[in-house]
Design an enzyme around this catalytic site. Structure first.
Site, mmCIF file in Angstrom:
data_model
loop_
_atom_site.group_PDB
_atom_site.id
_atom_site.type_symbol
_atom_site.label_atom_id
_atom_site.label_comp_id
_atom_site.label_asym_id
_atom_site.label_seq_id
_atom_site.Cartn_x
_atom_site.Cartn_y
_atom_site.Cartn_z
ATOM 1 N N HIS A 1 0.900 -1.078 -0.011
ATOM 2 C CA HIS A 1 0.060 -0.082 0.064
ATOM 3 C C HIS A 1 0.876 1.168 0.071
ATOM 4 O O HIS A 1 0.421 2.286 0.461
ATOM 5 C CB HIS A 1 -0.929 -0.104 1.355
ATOM 6 N N GLY B 1 -4.694 -12.699 -4.235
ATOM 7 C CA GLY B 1 -3.678 -11.474 -4.121
ATOM 8 C C GLY B 1 -2.503 -11.689 -4.855
ATOM 9 O O GLY B 1 -1.252 -11.260 -4.325
ATOM 10 N N LEU B 2 -2.398 -12.633 -5.683
ATOM 11 C CA LEU B 2 -1.331 -13.006 -6.502
ATOM 12 C C LEU B 2 -1.207 -12.515 -7.720
ATOM 13 O O LEU B 2 -0.717 -12.701 -8.598
ATOM 14 C CB LEU B 2 -0.682 -14.421 -6.515
ATOM 15 N N SER C 1 -3.797 -12.284 -10.362
ATOM 16 C CA SER C 1 -4.339 -12.920 -11.329
ATOM 17 C C SER C 1 -4.839 -12.027 -12.281
ATOM 18 O O SER C 1 -5.007 -12.146 -13.616
ATOM 19 C CB SER C 1 -5.511 -14.154 -11.020
ATOM 20 N N SER C 2 -5.501 -10.967 -12.022
ATOM 21 C CA SER C 2 -6.062 -9.872 -12.987
ATOM 22 C C SER C 2 -5.058 -9.337 -13.607
ATOM 23 O O SER C 2 -5.065 -8.839 -15.029
ATOM 24 C CB SER C 2 -7.239 -8.979 -12.036
ATOM 25 N N ASP D 1 1.493 -4.194 -9.503
ATOM 26 C CA ASP D 1 1.331 -5.638 -9.875
ATOM 27 C C ASP D 1 1.599 -5.471 -11.580
ATOM 28 O O ASP D 1 2.276 -6.677 -11.903
ATOM 29 C CB ASP D 1 -0.139 -5.885 -9.754
ATOM 30 N N GLY E 1 -7.984 -14.441 -7.212
ATOM 31 C CA GLY E 1 -8.559 -13.519 -6.009
ATOM 32 C C GLY E 1 -7.761 -14.100 -4.760
ATOM 33 O O GLY E 1 -8.465 -13.753 -3.653
ATOM 34 N N SER F 1 -11.564 -19.571 -21.148
ATOM 35 C CA SER F 1 -10.932 -19.911 -19.715
ATOM 36 C C SER F 1 -11.236 -21.033 -19.204
ATOM 37 O O SER F 1 -12.082 -21.613 -18.847
ATOM 38 C CB SER F 1 -11.255 -18.716 -18.658
#
Ligand code: GLA
Length: 396
Positions: free
Chosen positions: A38, A130-131, A133-134, A179, A128, A71
């Site tokens: 953050h 926190g690594l 993926s998006s 990211d 989802g 997917s």
């Protein structure tokens, strides 16, 4: 890449879209942030690395303007398609909005996708968790557009900025640059010290000696994560605007703790003060941690990871009982050099630096402690640090 992943991709491609003479394979990693959480949207430093797990795409060009995506991770969604003349977010297009947003932003900057595509995606990162993926699928799509458009001068830093913009504007999550940057610019066996204010960066060799990185997934659904994320950003922005009434700063991380404390009276909301105290202290910890790593002082590095978690828990309030339990159980184990939550928080994953010879016992003990505390099963991943997104080659 494992042969079975390639076989699965080819099999699904042929099933969904039929046979083609040639298919192109692309990969974009996930990322883990070692420290500097953050801080990115507060103009601070981050220290992430790309993983050897991520998202694959097997692609064939089409003669028309239709992009069709399937997917392997979301078979229930079937094949989803959009027209290149209609680049707007459509909730019915579900996960395909992420790549679609990237097509739209790259087009806006003069890098259009000139024809349709058939694509099968397969992610080896848990969604989802926190690594990222998006961000992984976003940078993957930008890499695909670069390839087919022959946009060889479109560099990774620019790609990461465009993908961040797609996530901010098209998806509506106000994320920072970390990211997308780590995924576009990752380098095997290195972490990246990135100054998010200037986008200056340097690669730091990740020499961990007898130790390895262990990622643990809370398997807690992140639920309100996106709205809480945007709320934290708004808190920081508001406190910044108050500080700017007296200080000529553009972002919070231009301040050190001494300067913040000297100006505490400008911040009217005590909760917002704690939020920005986290951002500024975390920025300093990040620089200290990178210096410690460069001096091979992993003990100090681990202690700074622990302090980072405490600050995220107590000042930034983004951990929650699941992440706190995983970390507390890790801290209790003699093989743990350091452990903290990673990514946005509110569920997701922790990252721990662990003595390799004791890793099996570490996992066993953290798993049991976490189950006892929360009733949930954690997943554990032993990952390596890999390269950024790339075209892997043609499959004939
Ligand atoms: C998410 C965001 C990043 C960053 C982290 C927190 O991963 O996408 O930009 O803000 O949270 O460090």
């Amino acid at each position: 890449m494992q042969d079975n992943i390639q076989q699965q991709l080819v099999h699904e491609f042929v099933t969904r879209f039929g046979n083609k003479d040639s298919l192109d394979l692309f990969f974009a990693p996930g990322r883990v942030n070692l420290i500097g959480e953050h801080t990115d949207y507060n103009g601070g430093n981050v220290f992430p690395c790309a993983l050897n797990i991520g998202t694959y795409a097997l692609v064939a060009p089409r003669m028309d303007n239709i992009v069709r995506g399937y997917s392997i991770n979301f078979p229930e969604q079937g094949v989803i398609e959009f027209n290149l003349n209609e680049l707007v977010n459509n909730p019915q297009h579900n996960w395909l909005n992420y790549p679609k947003g990237v097509v739209q932003v790259l087009q806006e900057y003069g890098y259009p996708l000139l024809h349709g595509l058939d694509i099968v995606f397969y992610g080896t990162i848990p969604n989802g968790a926190g690594l990222s993926s998006s961000a992984s699928i976003e940078v993957l799509m930008a890499t695909i557009i670069k390839h087919y458009g022959n946009y060889s001068h479109l560099d990774g830093v620019t790609i990461s900025r465009y993908c961040q913009q797609a996530e901010n504007q098209f998806i509506g999550v106000n994320c920072g640059i970390m990211d997308q940057f780590a995924i576009a610019m990752g380098k095997t066996a290195h972490a990246i010290l990135l100054d998010c204010n200037t986008l200056n960066y340097q690669y730091a060799p990740l020499e961990l000696g007898e130790n390895i990185l262990v990622i643990a997934n809370t398997n807690k659904k992140r639920g309100l994560a996106d709205s809480k994320y945007n709320e934290r950003r708004a808190e920081c922005d508001h406190a910044l605007s108050e500080l700017q009434s007296k200080l000529a700063i553009k972002s919070l991380c231009e301040l050190d703790l001494a300067a913040l404390e000297a100006n505490q009276h400008l911040v009217t909301n005590p909760i917002e003060y704690r939020r920005i105290y986290h951002a500024i202290s975390e920025n300093q910890r990040t620089l200290k941690a990178v210096a410690a790593l460069q001096q091979n002082d992993l003990v100090t590095f681990g202690q700074l990871m622990n302090q980072s978690h405490i600050s995220l828990r107590d000042d930034y309030a983004v951990t929650g009982k699941e992440l706190d339990s995983l970390v507390a159980n890790a801290w209790q184990h003699p093989a743990c050099i350091g452990s903290r939550m990673t990514g946005a928080g509110f569920g997701g994953c922790t990252v721990s630096l662990v003595r390799q010879e004791l890793v099996a016992d570490f996992i066993h003990s953290v798993r049991a402690g976490y189950l006892n505390d929360t009733g949930l099963e954690a997943d554990f991943y032993i990952v390596n640090v890999g390269n950024g997104a790339a075209f892997l080659g043609a499959i004939r």
